[in-house]
Design an enzyme around this catalytic site. Structure first.
Site, PDB file in Angstrom:
ATOM      1  N   THR A 118       3.280  -9.743  14.330  1.00  0.00           N
ATOM      2  CA  THR A 118       2.791  -9.053  13.139  1.00  0.00           C
ATOM      3  C   THR A 118       3.519  -9.545  11.889  1.00  0.00           C
ATOM      4  O   THR A 118       4.731  -9.709  11.907  1.00  0.00           O
ATOM      5  CB  THR A 118       3.009  -7.542  13.315  1.00  0.00           C
ATOM      6  OG1 THR A 118       2.162  -7.106  14.367  1.00  0.00           O
ATOM      7  CG2 THR A 118       2.684  -6.778  12.048  1.00  0.00           C
ATOM      8  N   ASP A 167      -3.682  -7.789  -1.563  1.00  0.00           N
ATOM      9  CA  ASP A 167      -3.787  -8.761  -0.476  1.00  0.00           C
ATOM     10  C   ASP A 167      -4.595  -8.215   0.699  1.00  0.00           C
ATOM     11  O   ASP A 167      -5.090  -8.975   1.519  1.00  0.00           O
ATOM     12  CB  ASP A 167      -2.404  -9.287  -0.025  1.00  0.00           C
ATOM     13  CG  ASP A 167      -1.468  -8.200   0.453  1.00  0.00           C
ATOM     14  OD1 ASP A 167      -1.802  -7.000   0.322  1.00  0.00           O
ATOM     15  OD2 ASP A 167      -0.388  -8.551   0.962  1.00  0.00           O
ATOM     16  N   HIS A 218       0.814  -1.209   0.000  1.00  0.00           N
ATOM     17  CA  HIS A 218       0.000   0.000   0.000  1.00  0.00           C
ATOM     18  C   HIS A 218       0.853   1.267   0.000  1.00  0.00           C
ATOM     19  O   HIS A 218       0.309   2.364  -0.005  1.00  0.00           O
ATOM     20  CB  HIS A 218      -0.878  -0.017   1.247  1.00  0.00           C
ATOM     21  CG  HIS A 218      -0.056  -0.246   2.473  1.00  0.00           C
ATOM     22  ND1 HIS A 218       0.394  -1.488   2.819  1.00  0.00           N
ATOM     23  CD2 HIS A 218       0.449   0.612   3.375  1.00  0.00           C
ATOM     24  CE1 HIS A 218       1.127  -1.394   3.913  1.00  0.00           C
ATOM     25  NE2 HIS A 218       1.184  -0.126   4.280  1.00  0.00           N
TER      26      HIS A 218
END
Ligand code: G1P
Ligand code: ZN
Length: 550
Positions: A351, A288, A121
């Site tokens: 993460t 995604d 992104h």
């Protein structure tokens, strides 16, 4: 054409982060910068067999999100691949493959591995970002052990092997030779669409659209466009125009393809206007990520994972039930409650999608997700934006209920986990590091300390022991957990390219249906104050408020 050996030199800082190596385009366009990293990767992979020839005769999958430098990078990597032993490259047409599509192609063709060219992104264009990520034969992101070994090699690499062949056509479907290697340009969508057909009831979805179901899927001028158009409009009969911003552009047409309410403001506006479609969704640069929106109602990604877990049996691909579920540590605990009710395991990982790979490969989980607008399943080894769109469309089709009805009903049954992430972007690196290290030093004194009505029951720096291979990942985020289950978590982003980004994750649980409709930031205001009190964000950074709160 011949294979050349070129002298190179190490470039500082070629250490992959949360999701591959991400840098400014201006870094990647330095002479031999990309070549150096890819050669280090190939050398490390080759070294994985005793003869040092692991890549000889193998197939590599290659494609990217179409951002600026994608096509140039593809040509370079093809020439390196040809000089490093590969027999075949499966290349998405035009150099285009979404991240989940790379994963699907690797798995369906049993390739050795794949390279994804994407900075997800992050902004694109000549002044934007570029990225490269290696995925292994299971279709998933390389492990930390591998990425670290590649980094070490980049720091001592002094020569590389590359073909001097002329550029290939990236658009012409079919096979072209490059040295001893065959480059096969494949349809970017076909393998991925085949996987979706195996999971979802396409006839039911076709029936929904035939009866007039309305949707708006915003591909944000990024790589999800061709996939969404082919599947939703092409195969499922959604009206033309259902997919908007559907052509991948090198700079995403100035949009910031990060599907959250701040960046996908146009979608949010459409979904709250009179006559809004029944369902809305957006995807990110490499398709995604996903954001799911109902009429005037945004679904929190953590809730999305919880609902998917609760309703999975309604989807043909998951009708046998789930083996387990996993979420990243900062993701809300909403899925945990569903898992408990279903009697299945819920794993808490650091993460980053790479930590789900072992659990998926071992069959310990079927679904997984992150608060950062990512959900996925064992169908590939990446999160998958369009898969989530099809999942939510199917939930509406199978239950006859709207997005808002489904979520509100879920809260009634399981309670609501109010959740928000506050990002403080572009902080000076030393300021961010000092903030985190001071927090770490303060951890031992926090348990038992009261903040208003709550007291801290656990304060630690999250460490994860992989249940499959027992590898340990430390320093994965500072957690404060309170006696009512509320959590405040601090970590630094591993994907940014400018300064440091501090992420503060806030969560509290509300069981009482009468109290489940408070605006989120208001519901979490006390925890925001705790974060400030403990970390001194304002004083240290000069920022009185986050740059982005979602
Ligand atoms: C961010 C997200 C993380 C996600 C990653 C790649 O990483 O927070 O959940 O897996 O992007 O999409 P971060 O910048 O926080 O390290
Ligand atoms: Zn992405």
């Amino acid at each position: 054409m011949t294979i050349q050996t070129l002298l190179s030199q190490p470039f500082a800082g070629q250490r992959p982060g949360t999701s591959g190596l991400r840098k400014k385009v201006t870094a990647f366009t330095q002479p031999l910068y990309l070549e150096n990293f890819v050669q280090a990767l190939f050398d490390e992979l080759n070294a994985s067999t005793a003869d040092g020839q692991a890549l000889t005769g193998q197939t590599l999958v290659l494609g990217g999100d179409g951002r600026f430098f994608n096509r140039t990078a593809v040509q370079i990597i093809l020439k390196l691949a040809a000089a490093n032993g590969f027999a075949r490259v499966l290349l998405g047409q035009g150099g285009i493959l979404s991240t989940p599509a790379v994963s699907a192609v690797i798995r369906r063709h049993q390739a050795f591995g794949g390279i994804v060219l994407s900075a997800s992104h992050n902004p694109g264009g000549p002044d934007g970002d570029f990225g490269i990520k290696y995925n292994a034969g299971n279709g998933g992101p390389a492990t930390e052990t591998l990425t670290e070994a590649v980094y070490l090699r980049t720091q001592s690499l002094c020569q590389l092997r590359i073909s001097d062949a002329p550029d290939l056509s990236l658009d012409l479907m079919g096979v072209q030779p490059l040295e001893q290697m065959q480059v096969e340009v494949i349809d970017s969508v076909a393998d991925y669409a085949a996987v979706m057909r195996e999971l979802f009831d396409f006839d039911m979805l076709r029936g929904m659209f035939a009866k007039g179901f309305s949707a708006r899927v915003d591909a944000m001028n990024a790589v999800g466009g061709p996939y969404a158009k082919a599947i939703l409009e092409g195969e499922l009969g959604a009206p033309s125009g259902t997919v908007v911003n559907a052509t991948p552009l090198e700079d995403f047409g100035g949009l910031h393809p990060d599907p959250n309410p701040v960046n996908a403001e146009d979608l949010i506006a459409c979904m709250s206007a009179p006559g809004a479609p029944e369902f809305g969704a957006a995807m990110d640069g490499d398709a995604d990520r996903n954001m799911v929106v109902g009429r005037n109602f945004v679904v929190t990604p953590s809730d999305s994972l919880a609902l998917m877990t609760a309703y999975a049996r309604l989807i043909p691909g998951y009708s046998a039930g789930l083996s387990g579920v996993a979420r990243s540590m900062p993701t809300s605990c909403a899925a945990d409650r569903v898992a408990k009710a279903l009697g299945i395991d819920c794993f808490e990982t650091p993460t980053g999608w790479k930590f789900f790979g072992n659990l998926l490969d071992a069959g310990r989980i079927t679904l997984c997700g992150e608060e950062s607008y990512g959900t996925g399943s064992n169908h590939v080894r990446e999160k998958d934006g369009l898969w989530a769109v099809l999942f939510w469309l199917s939930l509406q089709g199978a239950t006859g209920r709207s997005v808002e009805e489904l979520v509100r009903d879920h809260w009634q049954t399981y309670g609501r986990n109010y959740y928000s992430r506050h990002d403080y972007e572009a902080i000076a690196v030393d300021v961010a590091n000092a903030l985190m290290s001071d927090l770490r030093s303060a951890l031992p004194g926090l348990p038992g300390q009261r903040f208003g009505a709550r007291s801290v029951v656990l304060a630690d720096d999250f460490a994860y022991t992989d249940p499959v291979d027992a590898s340990v990942s430390k320093k994965q985020g500072i957690r404060l957990i309170f006696d009512d289950g509320a959590r405040v978590i601090f970590r630094l982003s591993g994907t940014g390219t400018e300064g440091a980004t501090l992420r503060v994750y806030l969560e509290r649980y509300e069981a009482d249906p009468a109290l489940q409709d408070v605006p989120v930031q208001q519901a979490l205001a006390e925890l925001v104050a705790v974060a400030e009190q403990v970390a001194g964000i304002h004083a240290r950074t000069g920022m009185a408020a986050p740059t982005v709160a979602t």
